[in-house]
Design a protein around this motif. Structure first.
Motif, PDB file in Angstrom:
ATOM      1  N   THR A  54       0.825  -1.205   0.000  1.00 59.12           N
ATOM      2  CA  THR A  54       0.000   0.000   0.000  1.00 59.12           C
ATOM      3  C   THR A  54       0.859   1.255   0.000  1.00 59.12           C
ATOM      4  N   LYS A 152       2.813  -0.357  -6.260  1.00 58.31           N
ATOM      5  CA  LYS A 152       1.915  -0.868  -5.229  1.00 58.31           C
ATOM      6  C   LYS A 152       1.912  -2.385  -5.214  1.00 58.31           C
ATOM      7  N   ILE A 186     -11.671   8.137   1.386  1.00 56.79           N
ATOM      8  CA  ILE A 186     -11.186   8.211  -0.002  1.00 56.79           C
ATOM      9  C   ILE A 186     -10.006   7.271  -0.199  1.00 56.79           C
ATOM     10  N   LEU A 187      -9.078   7.268   0.777  1.00 54.34           N
ATOM     11  CA  LEU A 187      -7.908   6.395   0.678  1.00 54.34           C
ATOM     12  C   LEU A 187      -8.307   4.925   0.724  1.00 54.34           C
ATOM     13  N   GLU A 190      -9.834   3.752  -2.504  1.00 54.46           N
ATOM     14  CA  GLU A 190      -8.782   3.549  -3.504  1.00 54.46           C
ATOM     15  C   GLU A 190      -8.101   2.193  -3.296  1.00 54.46           C
ATOM     16  N   GLU A 191      -7.888   1.816  -2.050  1.00 62.32           N
ATOM     17  CA  GLU A 191      -7.256   0.522  -1.779  1.00 62.32           C
ATOM     18  C   GLU A 191      -8.194  -0.630  -2.142  1.00 62.32           C
ATOM     19  N   GLU A 193     -10.344  -0.613  -4.482  1.00 67.16           N
ATOM     20  CA  GLU A 193     -10.337  -0.723  -5.945  1.00 67.16           C
ATOM     21  C   GLU A 193      -9.175  -1.587  -6.426  1.00 67.16           C
ATOM     22  N   GLN A 194      -8.067  -1.575  -5.658  1.00 71.70           N
ATOM     23  CA  GLN A 194      -6.914  -2.386  -6.034  1.00 71.70           C
ATOM     24  C   GLN A 194      -7.115  -3.864  -5.678  1.00 71.70           C
TER      25      GLN A 194
END
Length: 706
Positions: A54, A152, A186-187, A190-191, A193-194
């Motif tokens: 991350t 990442k 938000i963070l 985003e994680e 989504e990965q």
């Protein structure tokens, strides 16, 4: 947003995971490994891998990924554990720790160490389970060359995942983020989504829910997210757990439902369909009910030690101010007696100040377990080098000590432990010949004793040989005698350059270390005592104050000056009689106290205090203890006991022989806190200087013409 805001949290939590991993590895029963322990080790590696990826720490992420794959084979029973394999796992943990420290220092990790441990782990996989860590026989290590730091972990392909991840079936689940602010949300999205495909998301700061389709397990999702938010802020459940009556992308968290929300004409369910519906609330309840309870229990926060130190300093100043007010009220005398509100206010201030001081000091107190947890690894590695069988026992791990002392006591304890393993405990065959168990026993213990903490390092080894120590001391030019008490003979091992080892090894034998141990412990306001019996073992005791910020002291007067003696060093006080004082060779004087002759230290002579009482029989002798010896210190008056705030003299002035620190008294004056052992050394040095000076004067007179 700047992801570096979370670096410190990751570093701290990764440190804890690595420490837990090491402890679990050391506790493994190789003959019958506990599956829970193996799972815990695997989870620790997997959590670090997720966080490292991350934050773009690619080398650490790839190392833990390869290590994790091998651990996965071990927990599935495909890899039989042996002592040498555990040693390799511990080496991998050490390298991961070095990589973590490199990233913390904003440096690139050691590439050579990274490649070496990867090849070692891969070789184990090929030899023990007949296939590479990526699942194919003889396959090379995937992505062994580290990518740029910005890459990442989430960019890994399915083939590069751990076996447990690859085997996970793709499924939809609801990830609920409870009480998460917008910046963190938000963070986290985003994680997520990965980790898979986000189907939908909705909610507010109280409860934000994301429907995620992914083949990553719930534990793995939570492991990555826990580096940003707390575990109780995450709730993961299958989409099937959503309420019936449609398939909304997000299931509401609360149990309150509006009756009008149900369809008016709903087909009657069959008996088979009714059963799951009836069981649904019971199935969901265990997942939802504990969450609020967990949130209520989470009451700890991470605070910088500097901030705590600042608060402690301010509380110290408050205590000094309160002492000054007490002194002022005392000086008013009769004027304050009639003012009951003033008297009550001062009593309340004194009580509250003491309670505040104790509460603030307790923040810095941490259990000795943080120190003792490092030694199973030290004992294992050292015993392995020495080819000895050692059992380590720890006692009093919950005993608390100031954080600053915990950090400083680790190195001295390490020297003492290694010394016991090398010099104290015999080889297995030798122990067996003496009728002892082949396995030696080393005990680390801690307990409170008055206002101090007592730490002991005990072994059941050969003990110390008095004659050997005296002979070695004479060879080193030390001034010793056959009539020395055992306590003083044992203290010889702390002399610089002193060693009884017959040969130098990578463990000991160079005569360095033990003198540093004594110096460091004295620097913490403590002392070292040794008890030993030949053939039975040795007990090294370290006596330390609980904290360096506050000191219980005895106020004494010498002439017009007030000094503070640490109360932990004071044994008793008495009025010396003339018949109890004896002059020795030179200027030395001893005081007989119950058949024991104690060196006399006249403070007014050592510190050049004018106006003091010079007749010993009119002085008060305070019997004190330092460095395992007792002394009689001559003072004019005992003022009383009090708690004082310790001020470092070196930071504010310079180092003064015979003085350990200073404090501010209630009247605003500065009082020096005396160093018992330092005063004795200063006293001896002055007497030697006077002898030399008198000798020169005598030689000059003899040389004059008649």
């Amino acid at each position: 947003m700047d992801i570096t805001d979370f670096f410190d949290t990751f570093f701290e939590e990764a440190e804890e995971l690595l420490a837990d991993m090491e402890q679990q590895l050391l506790d493994l029963d190789l003959d019958d490994p506990d599956s829970e322990q193996l799972n815990a080790i695997f989870r620790a590696a997997h959590s670090i891998k997720g966080g490292a990826g991350t934050f773009g720490f690619t080398v650490l992420q790839k190392t833990t990924h390869i290590f994790e794959n091998l651990l996965d084979h071990a927990r599935k029973g495909e890899l039989a554990l042996r002592a040498d394999l555990v040693d390799t796992f511990l080496e991998a943990k050490d390298i991961m720790h070095e990589q973590l420290n490199a990233y913390r220092s904003e440096e690139e990790p050691d590439q050579e160490a990274f490649e070496r441990i990867c090849q070692t782990l891969q070789q184990i996989a090929l030899e023990e389970i007949g296939k590479g860590l990526d699942g194919a026989a003889g396959a090379p290590i995937a992505n062994a060359t580290p990518a740029p730091a910005s890459e990442k972990a989430s960019a890994e392909s399915d083939a590069d995942m751990a076996p447990s991840e690859a085997a996970q079936a793709t499924a939809q689940r609801i990830v609920a983020l409870i009480k998460v602010d917008e910046k963190d949300r938000i963070l986290l999205v985003e994680e997520l989504e990965q980790l898979g495909d986000i189907q939908s998301q909705s909610g507010d700061e109280t409860n934000y829910e994301v429907v995620l389709e992914s083949n990553v397990s719930d534990d793995d999702i939570e492991a990555v997210m826990c580096f940003i938010i707390e575990p109780e802020q995450i709730q993961i459940r299958p989409v099937e757990d959503a309420p019936s009556g449609g398939t909304p992308p997000v299931a509401p968290e609360n149990d309150i439902a509006t009756p009008a929300s149900k369809p008016a004409a709903e087909p009657a369910p069959s008996p088979e369909a009714t059963q799951p519906t009836a069981n649904a609330p019971e199935k969901a309840e265990p997942k939802e009910k504990p969450k609020p309870k967990k949130a209520a229990e989470s009451s700890s926060i991470r605070v910088s030690v500097d901030k705590v130190d600042q608060i402690i300093n301010l509380v110290g100043e408050l205590i000094i101010t309160q002492s000054m007010l007490d002194q002022t009220v005392s000086d008013l005398g009769d004027q304050s007696v009639g003012n009951s509100s003033l008297q009550n206010g001062m009593s309340l201030l004194q009580r509250n100040a003491r309670d505040l001081q104790e509460s603030v000091m307790s923040i810095r107190m941490i259990p000795m377990e943080f120190v003792f947890s490092r030694f199973p690894r030290v004992v294992r590695d050292t015993a392995g080098k020495l080819q000895k069988d050692i059992e380590l026992v720890t006692e009093g791990k919950s005993t608390e000590l100031d954080k600053s002392l915990v950090e400083r006591i680790t190195d001295p304890l390490t020297h003492l432990v290694r010394n016991s393993l090398d010099h104290g405990i015999e080889m297995p065959d030798e122990r067996e010949a003496k009728g002892k168990p082949r396995t030696g026993k080393l005990v680390l213990s801690a307990r409170h004793q008055g206002g101090n903490i007592l730490i002991e390092v005990r072994d059941d080894g050969a003990g110390m040989d008095r004659e050997v120590l005296l002979r070695k001391a004479r060879e080193n030019g030390l001034n010793v005698s056959d009539t020395m008490p055992d306590e003083e003979v044992w203290q010889l091992i702390f002399a610089p350059g002193f060693s009884t080892a017959k040969e130098v090894t990578d463990v000991s034998g160079r005569g360095v270390g033990m003198d540093v141990v004594k110096r460091n412990i004295q620097g913490m306001g403590g002392r070292v005592e040794i008890q030993s019996k030949k053939g039975e073992g040795t007990n090294t005791r370290i006596v330390l104050p609980l904290t360096l910020a506050i000191l219980d002291g005895m106020s004494i007067k010498v002439g017009p000056e007030t000094f503070i003696l640490p109360l932990s060093t004071v044994l008793e006080s008495l009025q010396p009689a003339k018949g109890e004082m004896y002059a020795m060779a030179g200027d030395d004087v001893v005081l007989k106290v119950r058949d024991e002759y104690l060196p006399v230290i006249a403070i007014h002579e050592v510190l050049d205090v004018e106006g003091a009482i010079t007749d010993p029989t009119k002085s008060i002798a305070v019997i004190v203890q330092g460095e395992g010896r007792r002394y009689a210190m001559l003072v004019d008056e005992l003022v009383g006991q009090q708690q004082v705030v310790v001020k470092n003299l070196e930071d504010n002035y310079r180092k003064v022989p015979g003085v350990s620190a200073a404090t501010i008294l209630g009247d605003g004056s500065v009082a020096l806190i005396l160093d018992i052992s330092g005063l004795h050394r200063l006293s001896r040095a002055k007497k030697e200087s006077n002898k030399s000076l008198n000798s020169k004067k005598l030689s000059y007179k003899e040389a004059e013409p008649s």
